[in-house]
Design a protein around this motif. Structure first.
Motif, PDB file in Angstrom:
ATOM      1  N   TYR A  31     -10.820 -20.517 -19.103  1.00  0.00           N
ATOM      2  CA  TYR A  31     -11.259 -19.120 -19.035  1.00  0.00           C
ATOM      3  C   TYR A  31     -10.750 -18.449 -17.760  1.00  0.00           C
ATOM      4  CZ  TYR A  31     -14.320 -20.679 -22.742  1.00  0.00           C
ATOM      5  OH  TYR A  31     -14.781 -21.194 -23.920  1.00  0.00           O
ATOM      6  N   VAL A  32     -10.336 -17.174 -17.865  1.00  0.00           N
ATOM      7  CA  VAL A  32      -9.885 -16.437 -16.670  1.00  0.00           C
ATOM      8  C   VAL A  32     -11.034 -15.664 -16.038  1.00  0.00           C
ATOM      9  CG1 VAL A  32      -7.506 -16.212 -17.502  1.00  0.00           C
ATOM     10  CG2 VAL A  32      -9.143 -14.360 -17.924  1.00  0.00           C
ATOM     11  N   ALA A  33     -12.109 -15.468 -16.784  1.00  0.00           N
ATOM     12  CA  ALA A  33     -13.336 -14.879 -16.226  1.00  0.00           C
ATOM     13  C   ALA A  33     -14.495 -15.514 -16.974  1.00  0.00           C
ATOM     14  CB  ALA A  33     -13.334 -13.363 -16.412  1.00  0.00           C
ATOM     15  N   ASN A  42     -17.131 -12.610 -14.094  1.00  0.00           N
ATOM     16  CA  ASN A  42     -16.749 -12.987 -12.719  1.00  0.00           C
ATOM     17  C   ASN A  42     -15.561 -13.941 -12.712  1.00  0.00           C
ATOM     18  OD1 ASN A  42     -18.842 -11.544 -11.476  1.00  0.00           O
ATOM     19  ND2 ASN A  42     -20.285 -13.215 -11.852  1.00  0.00           N
ATOM     20  N   PHE A  43     -14.712 -13.773 -11.698  1.00  0.00           N
ATOM     21  CA  PHE A  43     -13.635 -14.746 -11.501  1.00  0.00           C
ATOM     22  C   PHE A  43     -13.435 -14.999 -10.008  1.00  0.00           C
ATOM     23  CE2 PHE A  43     -11.933 -10.538 -12.262  1.00  0.00           C
ATOM     24  CZ  PHE A  43     -11.001 -10.348 -11.249  1.00  0.00           C
ATOM     25  N   ASP A  44     -14.502 -14.794  -9.233  1.00  0.00           N
ATOM     26  CA  ASP A  44     -14.417 -15.068  -7.792  1.00  0.00           C
ATOM     27  C   ASP A  44     -14.145 -16.546  -7.525  1.00  0.00           C
ATOM     28  OD1 ASP A  44     -16.904 -15.712  -8.796  1.00  0.00           O
ATOM     29  OD2 ASP A  44     -18.064 -14.847  -7.140  1.00  0.00           O
ATOM     30  N   ARG A  82      -4.509  -2.977 -19.947  1.00  0.00           N
ATOM     31  CA  ARG A  82      -5.235  -2.009 -19.100  1.00  0.00           C
ATOM     32  C   ARG A  82      -6.232  -2.693 -18.163  1.00  0.00           C
ATOM     33  NH1 ARG A  82     -10.606  -0.924 -19.408  1.00  0.00           N
ATOM     34  NH2 ARG A  82     -10.450  -0.865 -21.677  1.00  0.00           N
ATOM     35  N   ARG A  83      -6.916  -3.728 -18.624  1.00  0.00           N
ATOM     36  CA  ARG A  83      -7.951  -4.359 -17.785  1.00  0.00           C
ATOM     37  C   ARG A  83      -7.318  -5.117 -16.612  1.00  0.00           C
ATOM     38  NH1 ARG A  83     -12.103  -7.761 -20.644  1.00  0.00           N
ATOM     39  NH2 ARG A  83     -13.138  -7.464 -18.642  1.00  0.00           N
ATOM     40  N   MET A  84      -6.227  -5.791 -16.858  1.00  0.00           N
ATOM     41  CA  MET A  84      -5.537  -6.494 -15.772  1.00  0.00           C
ATOM     42  C   MET A  84      -4.979  -5.480 -14.770  1.00  0.00           C
ATOM     43  SD  MET A  84      -4.954  -9.564 -14.926  1.00  0.00           S
ATOM     44  CE  MET A  84      -3.911 -10.608 -13.946  1.00  0.00           C
ATOM     45  N   SER A 105      -2.244   0.752 -22.881  1.00  0.00           N
ATOM     46  CA  SER A 105      -3.622   1.228 -23.026  1.00  0.00           C
ATOM     47  C   SER A 105      -3.663   2.397 -23.997  1.00  0.00           C
ATOM     48  CB  SER A 105      -4.167   1.682 -21.671  1.00  0.00           C
ATOM     49  OG  SER A 105      -5.418   2.304 -21.839  1.00  0.00           O
ATOM     50  N   ARG A 106      -4.710   2.383 -24.860  1.00  0.00           N
ATOM     51  CA  ARG A 106      -4.919   3.546 -25.726  1.00  0.00           C
ATOM     52  C   ARG A 106      -5.943   4.483 -25.101  1.00  0.00           C
ATOM     53  NH1 ARG A 106      -5.146  -1.113 -29.364  1.00  0.00           N
ATOM     54  NH2 ARG A 106      -3.057  -1.326 -30.282  1.00  0.00           N
ATOM     55  N   SER A 107      -6.602   4.020 -24.011  1.00  0.00           N
ATOM     56  CA  SER A 107      -7.703   4.821 -23.449  1.00  0.00           C
ATOM     57  C   SER A 107      -7.413   5.421 -22.073  1.00  0.00           C
ATOM     58  CB  SER A 107      -8.968   3.961 -23.345  1.00  0.00           C
ATOM     59  OG  SER A 107      -8.826   2.998 -22.315  1.00  0.00           O
ATOM     60  N   LEU A 108      -6.526   4.804 -21.319  1.00  0.00           N
ATOM     61  CA  LEU A 108      -6.299   5.247 -19.934  1.00  0.00           C
ATOM     62  C   LEU A 108      -5.621   6.612 -19.928  1.00  0.00           C
ATOM     63  CD1 LEU A 108      -6.790   3.780 -17.183  1.00  0.00           C
ATOM     64  CD2 LEU A 108      -4.373   3.161 -17.211  1.00  0.00           C
ATOM     65  N   GLU A 109      -6.159   7.551 -19.143  1.00  0.00           N
ATOM     66  CA  GLU A 109      -5.560   8.896 -19.149  1.00  0.00           C
ATOM     67  C   GLU A 109      -4.274   8.935 -18.348  1.00  0.00           C
ATOM     68  OE1 GLU A 109      -8.277  12.029 -18.369  1.00  0.00           O
ATOM     69  OE2 GLU A 109      -9.380  11.582 -20.211  1.00  0.00           O
ATOM     70  N   GLU A 169       1.201   1.775 -27.184  1.00  0.00           N
ATOM     71  CA  GLU A 169       1.265   0.665 -28.149  1.00  0.00           C
ATOM     72  C   GLU A 169       2.127  -0.444 -27.578  1.00  0.00           C
ATOM     73  OE1 GLU A 169      -0.225  -0.111 -30.939  1.00  0.00           O
ATOM     74  OE2 GLU A 169      -1.351   1.767 -30.892  1.00  0.00           O
ATOM     75  N   PHE A 170       1.750  -1.680 -27.822  1.00  0.00           N
ATOM     76  CA  PHE A 170       2.591  -2.812 -27.440  1.00  0.00           C
ATOM     77  C   PHE A 170       3.557  -3.042 -28.597  1.00  0.00           C
ATOM     78  CE2 PHE A 170       3.632  -7.331 -27.252  1.00  0.00           C
ATOM     79  CZ  PHE A 170       4.067  -7.424 -25.943  1.00  0.00           C
ATOM     80  N   ASP A 171       4.824  -2.723 -28.382  1.00  0.00           N
ATOM     81  CA  ASP A 171       5.839  -2.820 -29.432  1.00  0.00           C
ATOM     82  C   ASP A 171       6.719  -4.044 -29.142  1.00  0.00           C
ATOM     83  OD1 ASP A 171       7.980  -2.604 -31.107  1.00  0.00           O
ATOM     84  OD2 ASP A 171       8.629  -0.627 -30.409  1.00  0.00           O
ATOM     85  N   LEU A 183       3.674 -11.039 -17.663  1.00  0.00           N
ATOM     86  CA  LEU A 183       2.776 -10.410 -18.625  1.00  0.00           C
ATOM     87  C   LEU A 183       1.352 -10.935 -18.458  1.00  0.00           C
ATOM     88  CD1 LEU A 183       3.440  -9.219 -21.956  1.00  0.00           C
ATOM     89  CD2 LEU A 183       2.020 -11.219 -22.077  1.00  0.00           C
ATOM     90  N   GLY A 184       0.351 -10.069 -18.454  1.00  0.00           N
ATOM     91  CA  GLY A 184      -1.056 -10.464 -18.387  1.00  0.00           C
ATOM     92  C   GLY A 184      -1.913  -9.229 -18.582  1.00  0.00           C
ATOM     93  N   GLY A 185      -3.259  -9.272 -18.782  1.00  0.00           N
ATOM     94  CA  GLY A 185      -4.036 -10.448 -18.962  1.00  0.00           C
ATOM     95  C   GLY A 185      -3.983 -11.004 -20.365  1.00  0.00           C
ATOM     96  N   PRO A 186      -4.944 -11.849 -20.662  1.00  0.00           N
ATOM     97  CA  PRO A 186      -4.898 -12.649 -21.876  1.00  0.00           C
ATOM     98  C   PRO A 186      -4.913 -11.876 -23.192  1.00  0.00           C
ATOM     99  CG  PRO A 186      -6.546 -13.517 -20.354  1.00  0.00           C
ATOM    100  CD  PRO A 186      -6.036 -12.236 -19.750  1.00  0.00           C
ATOM    101  N   HIS A 187      -5.600 -10.725 -23.252  1.00  0.00           N
ATOM    102  CA  HIS A 187      -5.634 -10.008 -24.541  1.00  0.00           C
ATOM    103  C   HIS A 187      -4.252  -9.446 -24.873  1.00  0.00           C
ATOM    104  CE1 HIS A 187      -9.999 -10.383 -24.148  1.00  0.00           C
ATOM    105  NE2 HIS A 187     -10.015 -10.201 -25.459  1.00  0.00           N
ATOM    106  N   LEU A 188      -3.578  -8.877 -23.871  1.00  0.00           N
ATOM    107  CA  LEU A 188      -2.209  -8.404 -24.102  1.00  0.00           C
ATOM    108  C   LEU A 188      -1.281  -9.608 -24.319  1.00  0.00           C
ATOM    109  CD1 LEU A 188      -0.371  -5.885 -24.211  1.00  0.00           C
ATOM    110  CD2 LEU A 188       0.245  -6.414 -21.847  1.00  0.00           C
ATOM    111  N   ALA A 189      -1.470 -10.649 -23.529  1.00  0.00           N
ATOM    112  CA  ALA A 189      -0.616 -11.839 -23.634  1.00  0.00           C
ATOM    113  C   ALA A 189      -0.710 -12.439 -25.031  1.00  0.00           C
ATOM    114  CB  ALA A 189      -1.007 -12.863 -22.575  1.00  0.00           C
ATOM    115  N   ALA A 190      -1.898 -12.389 -25.641  1.00  0.00           N
ATOM    116  CA  ALA A 190      -2.077 -12.957 -26.986  1.00  0.00           C
ATOM    117  C   ALA A 190      -1.087 -12.324 -27.963  1.00  0.00           C
ATOM    118  CB  ALA A 190      -3.510 -12.718 -27.457  1.00  0.00           C
ATOM    119  N   GLU A 191      -0.912 -11.015 -27.836  1.00  0.00           N
ATOM    120  CA  GLU A 191      -0.002 -10.332 -28.768  1.00  0.00           C
ATOM    121  C   GLU A 191       1.442 -10.773 -28.532  1.00  0.00           C
ATOM    122  OE1 GLU A 191      -0.721  -6.265 -29.627  1.00  0.00           O
ATOM    123  OE2 GLU A 191      -2.776  -6.359 -28.865  1.00  0.00           O
ATOM    124  N   ALA A 192       1.792 -10.933 -27.249  1.00  0.00           N
ATOM    125  CA  ALA A 192       3.163 -11.341 -26.915  1.00  0.00           C
ATOM    126  C   ALA A 192       3.414 -12.786 -27.336  1.00  0.00           C
ATOM    127  CB  ALA A 192       3.390 -11.170 -25.417  1.00  0.00           C
TER     128      ALA A 192
END
Ligand SMILES: NC(=O)c1ccc[n+]([C@@H]2O[C@H](COP(=O)([O-])OP(=O)(O)OC[C@H]3O[C@@H](n4cnc5c(N)ncnc54)[C@H](OP(=O)(O)O)[C@@H]3O)[C@@H](O)[C@H]2O)c1
Length: 177
Positions: free
Chosen positions: A6-8, A13-15, A41-43, A79-83, A95-97, A114-123
């Motif tokens: 796990y990364v968090a 937490n990941f301290d 976006r989270r990374m 990110s679909r949410s970051l302004e 979109e991750f193309d 490439l990171g974090g894990p949710h984006l990495a999963a797609e790659a």
């Protein structure tokens, strides 16, 4: 990541994974070759700290060094949410193309991370990840944000491993065909 992958942890937490001076210096050398970071976006929200880290008083040399390395690299944020993005040399993609990343890889003269894990999963699922670097922290956290996705199978070749004084182990793998 923790020994159980796990990364968090469940509380986010990941301290417990914070690198000490020896690990940080190793990471700095590893990342010196990276020309472009692809971030979920989270990374990105975690890593944006490095845009101003050099301005903090009394930071040790490995922190100032990493801030310079990070600022010199290009970043693409998915990110679909970051302004808007808040850091230099940074582009926002909605979109991750996989095909666009395949073309970026073919043209690249420097490494792409490439990171974090949710984006990495797609790659990983699109077969785009050639090398994996894990820093395994000597802790079991019992759950949280998985470093690697479910439902994926990748055969790996161990390229290198490195043991640090604080018990962290770096594992470098290459995806084998
Ligand atoms: N252990 C450590 O040393 C360490 C270090 C740094 C961070 N971390 C942890 O790792 C976390 C980051 O990893 P994560 O897996 O949670 O998140 P992530 O992969 O960095 O980001 C996920 C976000 O990326 C965007 N995204 C993903 N797929 C997309 C797609 N196909 N198209 C467009 N946008 C896409 C989405 O953003 P939107 O929701 O905006 O659409 C999604 O919510 C941090 O929050 C932190 O907890 C741990």
């Amino acid at each position: 990541m923790s020994l159980d992958g796990y990364v968090a942890d469940k509380d986010g937490n990941f301290d417990w994974a914070a690198p000490d001076e020896e690990v940080h210096s190793f990471v700095n050398d590893l990342e010196r070759t990276i020309g472009t970071h692809l971030y979920g976006r989270r990374m990105y929200e975690v890593m944006a700290f490095w845009e101003t880290a050099h301005t903090l008083p009394d930071e040790p040399p490995q922190i100032r060094d990493y801030a310079e390395i990070w600022q010199a690299a290009d970043k693409v944020v998915y990110s679909r949410s970051l302004e808007a993005v808040t850091t230099a040399r940074t582009r926002l993609e909605r979109e991750f193309d996989p095909q666009a990343v395949r073309e970026m890889k073919a043209k690249a003269t420097r490494d792409i991370s490439l990171g974090g894990p949710h984006l990495a999963a797609e790659a990983i699922k699109a077969g785009l990840v050639g090398e994996y670097h894990f820093f395994v922290t000597p802790i079991v956290v019992g759950g949280g944000n998985q470093a690697l996705p479910d439902d994926v199978r990748v055969k790996l070749e161990l390229v290198d491993e490195h043991r640090f004084r604080n018990g962290t182990v770096h594992l470098h793998y290459r995806a084998s065909s």
